[in-house]
Design an enzyme around this catalytic site. Structure first.
Site, mmCIF file in Angstrom:
data_model
loop_
_atom_site.group_PDB
_atom_site.id
_atom_site.type_symbol
_atom_site.label_atom_id
_atom_site.label_comp_id
_atom_site.label_asym_id
_atom_site.label_seq_id
_atom_site.Cartn_x
_atom_site.Cartn_y
_atom_site.Cartn_z
ATOM 1 N N SER D 45 -4.351 -15.433 10.057
ATOM 2 C CA SER D 45 -5.096 -16.685 9.868
ATOM 3 C C SER D 45 -4.243 -17.874 10.286
ATOM 4 O O SER D 45 -4.727 -18.811 10.932
ATOM 5 C CB SER D 45 -5.492 -16.860 8.404
ATOM 6 O OG SER D 45 -6.034 -15.680 7.890
ATOM 7 N N ASN D 46 -2.941 -17.853 9.908
ATOM 8 C CA ASN D 46 -2.082 -18.980 10.243
ATOM 9 C C ASN D 46 -1.766 -19.038 11.731
ATOM 10 O O ASN D 46 -1.234 -20.031 12.211
ATOM 11 C CB ASN D 46 -0.778 -18.907 9.450
ATOM 12 C CG ASN D 46 -1.043 -19.251 8.002
ATOM 13 O OD1 ASN D 46 -1.365 -20.378 7.692
ATOM 14 N ND2 ASN D 46 -0.956 -18.254 7.138
ATOM 15 N N LYS D 164 -2.968 -6.129 2.896
ATOM 16 C CA LYS D 164 -2.469 -7.466 2.592
ATOM 17 C C LYS D 164 -3.483 -8.115 1.672
ATOM 18 O O LYS D 164 -4.661 -8.265 2.032
ATOM 19 C CB LYS D 164 -2.292 -8.305 3.865
ATOM 20 C CG LYS D 164 -1.838 -9.729 3.558
ATOM 21 C CD LYS D 164 -1.646 -10.585 4.812
ATOM 22 C CE LYS D 164 -1.282 -12.015 4.398
ATOM 23 N NZ LYS D 164 -1.338 -12.970 5.520
ATOM 24 N N SER D 166 -4.507 -11.402 -0.345
ATOM 25 C CA SER D 166 -4.238 -12.843 -0.382
ATOM 26 C C SER D 166 -5.105 -13.590 -1.382
ATOM 27 O O SER D 166 -5.271 -14.804 -1.260
ATOM 28 C CB SER D 166 -4.446 -13.433 1.014
ATOM 29 O OG SER D 166 -3.474 -12.951 1.909
ATOM 30 N N GLY D 189 -0.140 -12.062 0.174
ATOM 31 C CA GLY D 189 -0.234 -13.161 1.114
ATOM 32 C C GLY D 189 -0.139 -14.534 0.461
ATOM 33 O O GLY D 189 -0.178 -15.535 1.164
#
Lengths: 295, 295, 295, 295
Positions: D45-46, D164, D166, D189
């Protein structure tokens, strides 16, 4: 107010005609006080507080006081929709022997319940209250969030001595611990985060499942304090499924069913809440067996 | 209960010491009754009902009854967290002269407030109530939705005579109209959808802005009944900005400020609500001027 | 761009191997164009646009253009996560003959998709696009709201000619109509609010159910334009249950099942969407029978 | 795949004309690999993955592979709206040297993204993927939740090797650890929950702030593995404010600004995201100074 330990937010038993069953409350309280619990919280969310009128609050407080020795804590939930109603409930609780009051954020006009409204509300109560005040943040139930910054500000008030944080977000718990004075207590209301919260610096827990398995909740707290992380984490995992069943999954009706199963006097909630179905009772009984076996 | 028209959910005025100001309430009610309004609703959400204790409810009802002629309607909001509290409030309202009660969905344990809990709750109240019962759905405020199917079911009860729908969703309004009996009333609580709701078959509206501009709200209703869609739509557009300011935008404090501006006795809400700021008062005054000029 | 009428957001058919079925698309388009529809929208949400790559978009547009006569409209959905991707898709659609593009609000980093980000996004697209641009607000699907104020601002751009509003809130529709220029088109995306929206000044509708019952949707529009409110409202009520089934209730899979039932070529959606179950197909068939009988 | 450690979800740098800046990416990657990080995640996403086309993904992967030694991990985000697009991206990433792929839950038709749709989606990808697959749950960004039960089920697939998580909810992390096989990796995350998650059994963290202060994130992991809870908790508290600033508070633009401040090549995000304002840059610089001083 020393909150280093576990307190159950006790359920309020009712008679078959819907009146408060003070005898059952007294029995439960006496039995809970034979464990290592730090004290009792009456008329929290799990005590169906919004269903209990002010005159009933006085009787519940007085009855609980009779069962809680002076060296343990009796905390009474007095949060109400308006500041005025909260003040009246707080005075009534103090008059009947509460050691402190727990004040849930008001939530009626929730879009307007920002820090600008909440801070003066809590100050007015703390200024007036004859006993120390604990803040109480439970966003999932109220739709209102008491921001960490507001707690920080309020922690400077001499009569505001702690906060119960029930968001379940341990990062918030960690923030609260680091941004409030040493003597300000942080207790956690989400049993699934109890271990993590204690590790992150919380003083204790006010968790519904402590009405059902008080000894195990106390043991978890003791293990963390002793630095025994492995056993504490294992115990946390064993407790979590039952803890969820008596809160998120099946609510107060589930909590009361679990109390019946564990030998306490639970019964049924007031309407419009519905009693737990037979199916739910069976599931809860299985979870209870499971945690008792594992622990 | 004939709800073909407009009723304001009247604000509850307080004295500077926080007591209910019955004289101001009486003045407002008398003045409102000199317009074409169908009647009054006291102690709805805009009446700060959750901040008003049961003994105060009796005094508010009795005072309002003194100002509402027998050929208009006095409706009292009696919804409370528990069924038991709602029953007690309903009896008190009926004893003081209410023509009907308006019962907001309970919302304390909102994740459990499904049709399974709401239908028996409303039945218990309707069975016991000395006066007709109106259902009340306001999801944005309560976090609870009374499903259309539940309203359909409850509309068969002889003592349940209508519903106030405040979701603002006109498709829901249309559904309610088509799935309930002819004599069952559907009134809408969202002023911005008033025109559309009336076109889709709603009987009337219980809208906050009718505390401020009752004549214009009545005119909108009259225009729709006369089939004058063009003028009705233009009036709806003129009213909408002020209607939003006294509800969604600035809440009860904004409504009370608007009442002051319009010459009624508004004042300030009970804490924890905050009074409207000077800036908000100015914005509302401008909106009021604007709608009075346009209409 | 004259949007006074009804356009279906057409479903995208796939072959059994998951490729786009251009023959089926062409068949559906040709048949839809034999009704009174104002044109077609391809690659809207119901066209599974996010599942369709840019090279596929070109083929879909070109195929649809072959079926849509010059006096009807072919509108292509080109909204993509980034401004850059949207520009590329818009150029591709224009090159293949689109009369206009429909640009859904981007939603990837939705907490940051405020007017400050959306207005420059739409301006960049409108500055670059060879064909007129329609804004598209669909909060329930995207989690992003394009505020009325932003639409008002953007309506001044010479290449932004209208908005598709799918929130279902008719008060928003009314606001949009009153705050944008006369020649700026407002079309509604929520079939359950179609009648109310047209009454409040919307030009037309882009509604999924028009893939299934185009004639009835067109008739509803015609009835409103003729001022025949009673018949229009009755038709709206007849259409609403099927309209909901093919959107909110069963999604694209439900829409495609309904198209199969109505004799169009629907088929199944791309994964991860699941095909409609047999049970759902039966329910939709019953709703389809019901509306065909009633209307 | 051994995920015991910290991996940054690396930002994707762009040139002033909006192309991917492969030289800047390569510089950042090389510098990050001189710390104790376990590897890199590109196009999470980042990394603005949804803004990056498939051909760009291949170039980003190949460039990153050039900077990541064989004994560290290169993980590539390949989640896309449809299963088909995800398969194509996964094959491309594997062809360019990815050690594993990270597949975010699809979210386009989010109300339908239940376990019934997600489990077959992940199975199809894992069956086809030449490299191991990591699940990725990020409800705040997607509006979709991958239930713990679905992860449990999928953890039996030989080519699905971890998740992962988050959500930031450490109780979920604890559940995942206890309900999946020993060799199945759980990475977190949410940097604010990193310490608590590692204590509760998570293998490692993929946290945005590791783009800015990789050494401190690695030290936190090392302290927990060494059983040094006091120092780990203090470090967690020091890191949290900056971690929030580069995610929740200011998003990707904030992360890139923080990278500039720390001497990496951040730059600005693609539109419609906006660059960080000067005011935000100053706040982030202050937070960066603060954590560097404290740690």
């Amino acid at each position: 107010v020393n909150l280093d330990g576990i307190l159950p937010p006790v359920a309020t038993p009712f008679t078959s005609s819907g009146e408060i069953d003070l005898a059952a409350l007294s029995d439960n309280a006496a039995r809970l006080m034979r464990t290592g619990l730090r004290g009792l919280v009456v008329l929290g969310s799990n005590g169906e507080a919004p269903f209990v009128d002010r005159d009933e609050l006085a009787r519940v407080t007085s009855t609980a006081r009779g069962a809680v020795p002076a060296d343990r804590l009796l905390i009474v939930g007095t949060g109400a929709p308006s500041t005025r109603q909260t003040l009246l409930a707080t005075r009534a609780a103090a008059a009947e022997g509460a050691d402190a009051v727990l004040v849930l954020t008001p939530s009626v006009f929730r879009s307007q319940m920002t820090a600008d409204a909440l801070v003066p509300h809590y100050r007015a109560i703390a200024d007036d209250s004859p006993v120390p005040v604990l803040l109480y943040n439970f966003p999932a139930a109220t739709g209102v969030t008491l921001p960490v910054g507001a707690v920080e500000q309020l922690s400077a008030h001499p009569n505001i001595v702690g906060v119960k944080e029930s968001s379940g977000d341990v990062a918030v718990v960690a923030d609260l611990v680091s941004r409030t004075p040493e003597k300000f207590s942080v207790v956690v209301g989400a049993a699934a985060s109890l271990y993590a919260s204690l590790v992150l610096g919380a003083d204790g827990g006010v968790v519904a499942v402590a009405n059902v398995i008080p000894e195990l909740c106390v043991r978890l707290h003791t293990l963390v304090r002793a630095g025994n992380h492995g056993d504490a984490l294992a115990l946390q995992r064993a407790i979590t499924p039952l803890a969820r069943a008596v809160t998120t999954d099946y609510g107060v009706a589930g909590l009361k069913a679990a109390m019946d199963i564990a030998g306490y006097r639970g019964g049924v909630p007031r309407m419009p809440l519905r009693p737990a179905s037979d199916d739910v009772r069976k599931k809860i009984a299985a979870l209870y067996e499971s945690v008792m076996t594992a622990a």
